[in-house]
Design a protein around this motif. Structure first.
Motif, PDB file in Angstrom:
ATOM      1  N   GLN A  82       2.971   1.097   5.461  1.00  9.34           N
ATOM      2  CA  GLN A  82       2.470   2.249   4.722  1.00  9.34           C
ATOM      3  C   GLN A  82       2.133   1.900   3.269  1.00  9.34           C
ATOM      4  O   GLN A  82       1.322   2.580   2.639  1.00  9.34           O
ATOM      5  CB  GLN A  82       3.500   3.378   4.751  1.00  9.34           C
ATOM      6  CG  GLN A  82       3.785   3.914   6.141  1.00  9.34           C
ATOM      7  CD  GLN A  82       4.887   4.962   6.131  1.00  9.34           C
ATOM      8  OE1 GLN A  82       5.258   5.494   5.091  1.00  9.34           O
ATOM      9  NE2 GLN A  82       5.430   5.260   7.308  1.00  9.34           N
ATOM     10  N   ASN A  83       2.750   0.841   2.750  1.00 15.65           N
ATOM     11  CA  ASN A  83       2.526   0.449   1.360  1.00 15.65           C
ATOM     12  C   ASN A  83       1.396  -0.555   1.187  1.00 15.65           C
ATOM     13  O   ASN A  83       1.073  -0.938   0.062  1.00 15.65           O
ATOM     14  CB  ASN A  83       3.814  -0.139   0.770  1.00 15.65           C
ATOM     15  CG  ASN A  83       4.918   0.900   0.642  1.00 15.65           C
ATOM     16  OD1 ASN A  83       4.645   2.079   0.497  1.00 15.65           O
ATOM     17  ND2 ASN A  83       6.166   0.463   0.732  1.00 15.65           N
ATOM     18  N   ASP A  84       0.805  -1.006   2.290  1.00 16.63           N
ATOM     19  CA  ASP A  84      -0.309  -1.942   2.199  1.00 16.63           C
ATOM     20  C   ASP A  84      -1.584  -1.175   1.846  1.00 16.63           C
ATOM     21  O   ASP A  84      -1.796  -0.052   2.322  1.00 16.63           O
ATOM     22  CB  ASP A  84      -0.486  -2.695   3.515  1.00 16.63           C
ATOM     23  CG  ASP A  84       0.667  -3.657   3.780  1.00 16.63           C
ATOM     24  OD1 ASP A  84       1.155  -4.261   2.811  1.00 16.63           O
ATOM     25  OD2 ASP A  84       1.092  -3.792   4.942  1.00 16.63           O
ATOM     26  N   PRO A  85      -2.443  -1.759   1.002  1.00 17.17           N
ATOM     27  CA  PRO A  85      -3.622  -1.044   0.483  1.00 17.17           C
ATOM     28  C   PRO A  85      -4.445  -0.260   1.508  1.00 17.17           C
ATOM     29  O   PRO A  85      -4.808   0.898   1.228  1.00 17.17           O
ATOM     30  CB  PRO A  85      -4.434  -2.165  -0.178  1.00 17.17           C
ATOM     31  CG  PRO A  85      -3.394  -3.129  -0.648  1.00 17.17           C
ATOM     32  CD  PRO A  85      -2.334  -3.120   0.428  1.00 17.17           C
ATOM     33  N   PRO A  86      -4.752  -0.812   2.701  1.00 18.54           N
ATOM     34  CA  PRO A  86      -5.585  -0.036   3.619  1.00 18.54           C
ATOM     35  C   PRO A  86      -4.910   1.237   4.133  1.00 18.54           C
ATOM     36  O   PRO A  86      -5.583   2.115   4.677  1.00 18.54           O
ATOM     37  CB  PRO A  86      -5.822  -1.017   4.781  1.00 18.54           C
ATOM     38  CG  PRO A  86      -5.569  -2.365   4.209  1.00 18.54           C
ATOM     39  CD  PRO A  86      -4.468  -2.168   3.222  1.00 18.54           C
ATOM     40  N   ASN A  87      -3.586   1.336   3.955  1.00 22.23           N
ATOM     41  CA  ASN A  87      -2.846   2.470   4.510  1.00 22.23           C
ATOM     42  C   ASN A  87      -2.349   3.465   3.466  1.00 22.23           C
ATOM     43  O   ASN A  87      -1.691   4.447   3.812  1.00 22.23           O
ATOM     44  CB  ASN A  87      -1.636   1.956   5.305  1.00 22.23           C
ATOM     45  CG  ASN A  87      -2.039   1.180   6.536  1.00 22.23           C
ATOM     46  OD1 ASN A  87      -3.060   1.476   7.157  1.00 22.23           O
ATOM     47  ND2 ASN A  87      -1.258   0.178   6.901  1.00 22.23           N
ATOM     48  N   LEU A  88      -2.662   3.228   2.203  1.00 24.65           N
ATOM     49  CA  LEU A  88      -2.098   4.054   1.138  1.00 24.65           C
ATOM     50  C   LEU A  88      -2.558   5.510   1.196  1.00 24.65           C
ATOM     51  O   LEU A  88      -1.877   6.397   0.670  1.00 24.65           O
ATOM     52  CB  LEU A  88      -2.443   3.457  -0.235  1.00 24.65           C
ATOM     53  CG  LEU A  88      -1.728   2.148  -0.587  1.00 24.65           C
ATOM     54  CD1 LEU A  88      -2.244   1.593  -1.911  1.00 24.65           C
ATOM     55  CD2 LEU A  88      -0.210   2.363  -0.655  1.00 24.65           C
ATOM     56  N   THR A  89      -3.693   5.769   1.821  1.00 24.99           N
ATOM     57  CA  THR A  89      -4.192   7.141   1.888  1.00 24.99           C
ATOM     58  C   THR A  89      -3.894   7.819   3.226  1.00 24.99           C
ATOM     59  O   THR A  89      -4.362   8.931   3.486  1.00 24.99           O
ATOM     60  CB  THR A  89      -5.718   7.185   1.626  1.00 24.99           C
ATOM     61  OG1 THR A  89      -6.387   6.353   2.584  1.00 24.99           O
ATOM     62  CG2 THR A  89      -6.041   6.709   0.216  1.00 24.99           C
ATOM     63  N   LEU A  90      -3.119   7.159   4.071  1.00 26.01           N
ATOM     64  CA  LEU A  90      -2.743   7.776   5.346  1.00 26.01           C
ATOM     65  C   LEU A  90      -1.859   8.992   5.085  1.00 26.01           C
ATOM     66  O   LEU A  90      -1.086   9.029   4.128  1.00 26.01           O
ATOM     67  CB  LEU A  90      -1.990   6.781   6.228  1.00 26.01           C
ATOM     68  CG  LEU A  90      -2.789   5.626   6.814  1.00 26.01           C
ATOM     69  CD1 LEU A  90      -1.874   4.679   7.590  1.00 26.01           C
ATOM     70  CD2 LEU A  90      -3.908   6.124   7.718  1.00 26.01           C
ATOM     71  N   ARG A  91      -1.963   9.966   5.957  1.00 26.30           N
ATOM     72  CA  ARG A  91      -1.141  11.176   5.835  1.00 26.30           C
ATOM     73  C   ARG A  91      -0.861  11.728   7.219  1.00 26.30           C
ATOM     74  O   ARG A  91      -1.359  11.203   8.210  1.00 26.30           O
ATOM     75  CB  ARG A  91      -1.849  12.211   4.932  1.00 26.30           C
ATOM     76  CG  ARG A  91      -3.221  12.584   5.429  1.00 26.30           C
ATOM     77  CD  ARG A  91      -4.089  13.218   4.349  1.00 26.30           C
ATOM     78  NE  ARG A  91      -3.577  14.471   3.853  1.00 26.30           N
ATOM     79  CZ  ARG A  91      -3.827  15.669   4.420  1.00 26.30           C
ATOM     80  NH1 ARG A  91      -4.560  15.732   5.521  1.00 26.30           N
ATOM     81  NH2 ARG A  91      -3.355  16.771   3.887  1.00 26.30           N
ATOM     82  N   GLY A  92      -0.021  12.747   7.285  1.00 24.25           N
ATOM     83  CA  GLY A  92       0.338  13.335   8.571  1.00 24.25           C
ATOM     84  C   GLY A  92       1.688  12.870   9.079  1.00 24.25           C
ATOM     85  O   GLY A  92       2.124  13.272  10.161  1.00 24.25           O
ATOM     86  N   PHE A  93       2.373  12.032   8.294  1.00 19.65           N
ATOM     87  CA  PHE A  93       3.672  11.526   8.721  1.00 19.65           C
ATOM     88  C   PHE A  93       4.674  12.663   8.930  1.00 19.65           C
ATOM     89  O   PHE A  93       5.501  12.610   9.843  1.00 19.65           O
ATOM     90  CB  PHE A  93       4.226  10.535   7.682  1.00 19.65           C
ATOM     91  CG  PHE A  93       3.380   9.311   7.495  1.00 19.65           C
ATOM     92  CD1 PHE A  93       3.365   8.304   8.452  1.00 19.65           C
ATOM     93  CD2 PHE A  93       2.588   9.164   6.362  1.00 19.65           C
ATOM     94  CE1 PHE A  93       2.577   7.170   8.286  1.00 19.65           C
ATOM     95  CE2 PHE A  93       1.803   8.035   6.191  1.00 19.65           C
ATOM     96  CZ  PHE A  93       1.796   7.031   7.154  1.00 19.65           C
TER      97      PHE A  93
END
Length: 312
Positions: A82-93
């Motif tokens: 989750q902390n890797d750049p491509p995943n920083l904008t993920l949501r819905g957790f």
């Protein structure tokens, strides 16, 4: 020699994925947790009704999970990927965590987080007017997250060329039609300004009025909090407008417009733009294939009690 070794490794991964996916079944929880799918659907519907964008967010979570080390819910482990750049904008957790808690309440230690992600992605598409499909189930959860190097290797950036897109998807057993169909998931959701800055300021294969309208809110640098819909026509409806946008050079991301830029996928885009049923059929096929990327099955992995942490 290095190339031969790489090809052999890829072949082994494909064989293992095929063997594992053969163990998945659309009736996996019919006896062990018959209320699981209805529970997931109800909670997804409530989340999407509250915020339509959540449908795209849940679909994206499933994508980002499967593409890295397989559909094993590693993306849900707190921190880590989750902390890797491509995943920083993920949501819905939080939505997935709530679904997991509700499912645990009716069937303890039975339904995996990986399966919840796969079903929630399907139900999100349906909630926004898209097609339904039977989701093969029986995945188990990874006790550990993927490495940063894996995340950067397998999550294809929005600056990618068509050749890079075809290669990246191909390494996961997905063909060019799957690539275009899955990209059609961008018919819903939004993207942050840094992911389309270069496209609207430097690319020439973009409708200039469209680019100008985006520049009004997205600066050349910064702008991390600025967002724009990936499909400006119908951003909260799962339809084929995304492909019609590409025909007009109104793809928001560089990688979107690469699908219709004089290359080998142009005719696929044209077909999906003119034939909605062709798109939805290809999308369903591609989603099932993507959901079969290296799942853990049988005695592999675990059924995590909480999706954000491995079992102790």
């Amino acid at each position: 020699m290095a190339s031969s070794t790489s090809c052999l490794s890829l072949l082994v991964l494909v064989v293992l994925a095929s063997a594992a996916s053969a163990q998945l079944s659309t009736t996996f929880y019919d006896t062990s947790c018959p209320r699981a799918l209805a529970t997931i659907k109800s909670l997804v519907n409530a989340a999407v009704a509250k915020e339509a964008r959540m449908g795209a967010s849940l679909l994206r979570l499933h994508f980002h999970d499967c593409f890295v080390q397989g559909c094993d819910a590693s993306i849900l482990l707190a921190g880590n990927e989750q902390n890797d750049p491509p995943n920083l904008t993920l949501r819905g957790f939080d939505v997935i965590a709530n679904i997991k808690a509700q499912v645990e309440a009716i069937c303890k230690n039975t339904v995996s987080c990986a399966d919840i992600l796969a079903v929630a992605a399907r139900d999100s598409v349906v909630a926004l007017g898209g097609p339904s499909w039977s989701v093969p189930l029986g995945r188990r959860d990874s006790p550990k997250a993927a490495s940063t190097s894996m995340v950067l290797q397998f999550l294809i950036p929005p600056t990618s060329s068509l050749a890079e897109l075809i290669k990246g998807y191909g390494e996961l057993g997905l063909n060019p039609t799957d690539l275009v169909a899955l990209s059609g998931g961008h018919t819903i959701g939004q993207a942050h300004c840094p992911s389309y800055q270069d496209h609207i300021y430097n690319d020439t294969n973009i409708n200039q009025a469209f680019a100008s309208s985006l520049r009004a809110s997205c600066p050349r640098t910064g702008g991390g909090s600025v967002m724009a819909p990936l499909d400006t026509a119908t951003p909260t409806a799962f339809d084929n407008a995304y492909f019609k946008n590409l025909l007009s050079q109104k793809g928001l991301l560089h990688s979107d417009q690469e699908l219709f830029n004089g290359g080998s996928t142009d005719n696929i885009v044209r077909n999906f733009a003119s034939n909605p049923s062709a798109f939805t059929s290809a999308f369903v096929t591609a989603m099932v294939k993507m959901g079969n990327i290296r799942p853990l099955t049988g005695s592999q992995g675990q059924i995590r009690t909480t999706c954000s942490a491995a079992n102790s």
